[in-house]
Design a protein around this motif. Structure first.
Motif, PDB file in Angstrom:
ATOM      1  N   VAL A  31      22.144  13.821 -17.568  1.00 39.20           N
ATOM      2  CA  VAL A  31      23.603  13.537 -16.880  1.00 39.20           C
ATOM      3  C   VAL A  31      23.969  14.339 -15.711  1.00 39.20           C
ATOM      4  O   VAL A  31      24.492  13.631 -14.417  1.00 39.20           O
ATOM      5  CB  VAL A  31      24.887  14.034 -17.840  1.00 39.20           C
ATOM      6  CG1 VAL A  31      26.035  13.860 -17.494  1.00 39.20           C
ATOM      7  CG2 VAL A  31      24.709  13.221 -19.043  1.00 39.20           C
ATOM      8  N   ILE A  32      23.586  15.553 -15.201  1.00 41.07           N
ATOM      9  CA  ILE A  32      23.659  16.158 -13.907  1.00 41.07           C
ATOM     10  C   ILE A  32      22.871  15.477 -12.743  1.00 41.07           C
ATOM     11  O   ILE A  32      23.252  15.082 -11.759  1.00 41.07           O
ATOM     12  CB  ILE A  32      23.165  17.631 -14.028  1.00 41.07           C
ATOM     13  CG1 ILE A  32      24.357  18.379 -14.840  1.00 41.07           C
ATOM     14  CG2 ILE A  32      23.077  18.114 -12.841  1.00 41.07           C
ATOM     15  CD1 ILE A  32      23.772  19.778 -15.467  1.00 41.07           C
ATOM     16  N   ASN A  34      22.210  12.400 -12.613  1.00 33.00           N
ATOM     17  CA  ASN A  34      22.753  10.934 -12.308  1.00 33.00           C
ATOM     18  C   ASN A  34      24.293  11.126 -11.803  1.00 33.00           C
ATOM     19  O   ASN A  34      25.154  10.180 -11.704  1.00 33.00           O
ATOM     20  CB  ASN A  34      22.743  10.050 -13.371  1.00 33.00           C
ATOM     21  CG  ASN A  34      21.211   9.596 -13.539  1.00 33.00           C
ATOM     22  OD1 ASN A  34      20.776   8.796 -12.914  1.00 33.00           O
ATOM     23  ND2 ASN A  34      20.666  10.018 -14.411  1.00 33.00           N
ATOM     24  N   GLN A  35      24.650  12.485 -11.692  1.00 37.31           N
ATOM     25  CA  GLN A  35      26.030  12.828 -11.222  1.00 37.31           C
ATOM     26  C   GLN A  35      26.612  11.999 -10.150  1.00 37.31           C
ATOM     27  O   GLN A  35      25.734  11.893  -9.025  1.00 37.31           O
ATOM     28  CB  GLN A  35      26.093  14.210 -10.785  1.00 37.31           C
ATOM     29  CG  GLN A  35      27.439  14.584 -10.556  1.00 37.31           C
ATOM     30  CD  GLN A  35      28.264  15.149 -11.801  1.00 37.31           C
ATOM     31  OE1 GLN A  35      27.456  15.449 -12.900  1.00 37.31           O
ATOM     32  NE2 GLN A  35      29.521  15.378 -11.852  1.00 37.31           N
ATOM     33  N   GLY A  36      27.689  11.588 -10.136  1.00 33.66           N
ATOM     34  CA  GLY A  36      28.135  10.610  -9.307  1.00 33.66           C
ATOM     35  C   GLY A  36      27.662   9.055  -9.002  1.00 33.66           C
ATOM     36  O   GLY A  36      28.249   8.362  -8.120  1.00 33.66           O
ATOM     37  N   ASP A  47      27.654   7.641 -19.018  1.00 34.29           N
ATOM     38  CA  ASP A  47      29.002   7.621 -18.809  1.00 34.29           C
ATOM     39  C   ASP A  47      29.368   8.205 -20.332  1.00 34.29           C
ATOM     40  O   ASP A  47      30.015   7.359 -21.206  1.00 34.29           O
ATOM     41  CB  ASP A  47      29.545   6.690 -18.551  1.00 34.29           C
ATOM     42  CG  ASP A  47      31.257   6.638 -18.264  1.00 34.29           C
ATOM     43  OD1 ASP A  47      31.640   7.702 -18.073  1.00 34.29           O
ATOM     44  OD2 ASP A  47      31.846   5.576 -18.239  1.00 34.29           O
ATOM     45  N   THR A  54      31.883   6.011 -14.439  1.00 38.32           N
ATOM     46  CA  THR A  54      31.246   6.802 -13.314  1.00 38.32           C
ATOM     47  C   THR A  54      30.410   8.004 -14.070  1.00 38.32           C
ATOM     48  O   THR A  54      31.353   8.574 -15.128  1.00 38.32           O
ATOM     49  CB  THR A  54      32.363   7.354 -12.297  1.00 38.32           C
ATOM     50  OG1 THR A  54      32.788   6.269 -11.783  1.00 38.32           O
ATOM     51  CG2 THR A  54      31.656   8.160 -11.388  1.00 38.32           C
ATOM     52  N   ILE A  55      29.511   8.486 -13.773  1.00 39.26           N
ATOM     53  CA  ILE A  55      28.780   9.829 -14.353  1.00 39.26           C
ATOM     54  C   ILE A  55      29.556  10.684 -13.602  1.00 39.26           C
ATOM     55  O   ILE A  55      29.103  10.807 -12.357  1.00 39.26           O
ATOM     56  CB  ILE A  55      27.461   9.556 -14.289  1.00 39.26           C
ATOM     57  CG1 ILE A  55      26.848   8.033 -15.056  1.00 39.26           C
ATOM     58  CG2 ILE A  55      26.809  10.617 -15.020  1.00 39.26           C
ATOM     59  CD1 ILE A  55      25.548   7.749 -14.543  1.00 39.26           C
ATOM     60  N   ASN A  56      30.342  11.802 -14.259  1.00 37.53           N
ATOM     61  CA  ASN A  56      30.792  12.663 -13.440  1.00 37.53           C
ATOM     62  C   ASN A  56      30.945  14.006 -14.252  1.00 37.53           C
ATOM     63  O   ASN A  56      30.291  14.149 -15.445  1.00 37.53           O
ATOM     64  CB  ASN A  56      32.127  12.201 -13.005  1.00 37.53           C
ATOM     65  CG  ASN A  56      33.105  11.640 -13.989  1.00 37.53           C
ATOM     66  OD1 ASN A  56      32.784  12.188 -15.350  1.00 37.53           O
ATOM     67  ND2 ASN A  56      33.910  10.960 -13.760  1.00 37.53           N
ATOM     68  N   TYR A  57      31.629  14.882 -13.792  1.00 37.22           N
ATOM     69  CA  TYR A  57      31.547  16.362 -14.398  1.00 37.22           C
ATOM     70  C   TYR A  57      32.285  16.160 -15.673  1.00 37.22           C
ATOM     71  O   TYR A  57      31.987  17.116 -16.704  1.00 37.22           O
ATOM     72  CB  TYR A  57      32.617  17.152 -13.622  1.00 37.22           C
ATOM     73  CG  TYR A  57      33.857  17.086 -13.527  1.00 37.22           C
ATOM     74  CD1 TYR A  57      34.925  17.658 -14.553  1.00 37.22           C
ATOM     75  CD2 TYR A  57      34.550  16.159 -12.682  1.00 37.22           C
ATOM     76  CE1 TYR A  57      36.125  17.297 -14.672  1.00 37.22           C
ATOM     77  CE2 TYR A  57      36.072  15.857 -12.860  1.00 37.22           C
ATOM     78  CZ  TYR A  57      36.794  16.491 -13.747  1.00 37.22           C
ATOM     79  OH  TYR A  57      38.042  16.347 -13.639  1.00 37.22           O
ATOM     80  N   ASP A  59      31.869  14.025 -18.238  1.00 36.50           N
ATOM     81  CA  ASP A  59      30.462  13.705 -18.856  1.00 36.50           C
ATOM     82  C   ASP A  59      29.696  14.871 -19.283  1.00 36.50           C
ATOM     83  O   ASP A  59      29.016  15.127 -20.150  1.00 36.50           O
ATOM     84  CB  ASP A  59      29.536  12.602 -18.302  1.00 36.50           C
ATOM     85  CG  ASP A  59      30.509  11.480 -18.021  1.00 36.50           C
ATOM     86  OD1 ASP A  59      31.024  10.781 -19.008  1.00 36.50           O
ATOM     87  OD2 ASP A  59      30.604  10.879 -16.829  1.00 36.50           O
ATOM     88  N   ASP A  60      29.391  15.739 -17.985  1.00 35.54           N
ATOM     89  CA  ASP A  60      28.757  17.075 -17.996  1.00 35.54           C
ATOM     90  C   ASP A  60      29.249  17.783 -19.214  1.00 35.54           C
ATOM     91  O   ASP A  60      28.371  18.485 -20.060  1.00 35.54           O
ATOM     92  CB  ASP A  60      28.690  17.873 -16.836  1.00 35.54           C
ATOM     93  CG  ASP A  60      28.029  17.253 -15.552  1.00 35.54           C
ATOM     94  OD1 ASP A  60      27.090  16.245 -15.877  1.00 35.54           O
ATOM     95  OD2 ASP A  60      28.172  17.474 -14.755  1.00 35.54           O
TER      96      ASP A  60
END
Length: 71
Positions: A31-32, A34-36, A47, A54-57, A59-60
């Motif tokens: 996940v990290i 692919n962030q952003g 996601d 969007t893959i973002n914080y 999701d982290d």
């Protein structure tokens, strides 16, 4: 108890992005890494919260809060 229909509950299976039946640092790293990125068809599973494409914080955080679980 408050019910907020706008918040999706993330399951262990959603947080297990590599489908190895465990939520671990590998899932978090994917996940990290692919962030952003936009959640294209081949990245849709990253996601994790499924709310914003969007893959973002967020999701982290969903994965991080479940690290160590067996699914």
């Amino acid at each position: 108890y408050e019910y907020n229909p706008g918040i999706q509950v993330v399951t262990c299976q959603q947080a297990d992005v590599n489908d190895d039946l465990k939520v671990n640092v590998v899932d978090l790293a994917l996940v990290i890494y692919n962030q952003g990125q936009l959640a294209s068809p081949n990245r849709m599973h990253l996601d994790v919260n499924g709310q914003d494409s969007t893959i973002n914080y967020q999701d982290d955080q969903e994965v991080l809060s479940r690290v160590g679980l067996d699914c």
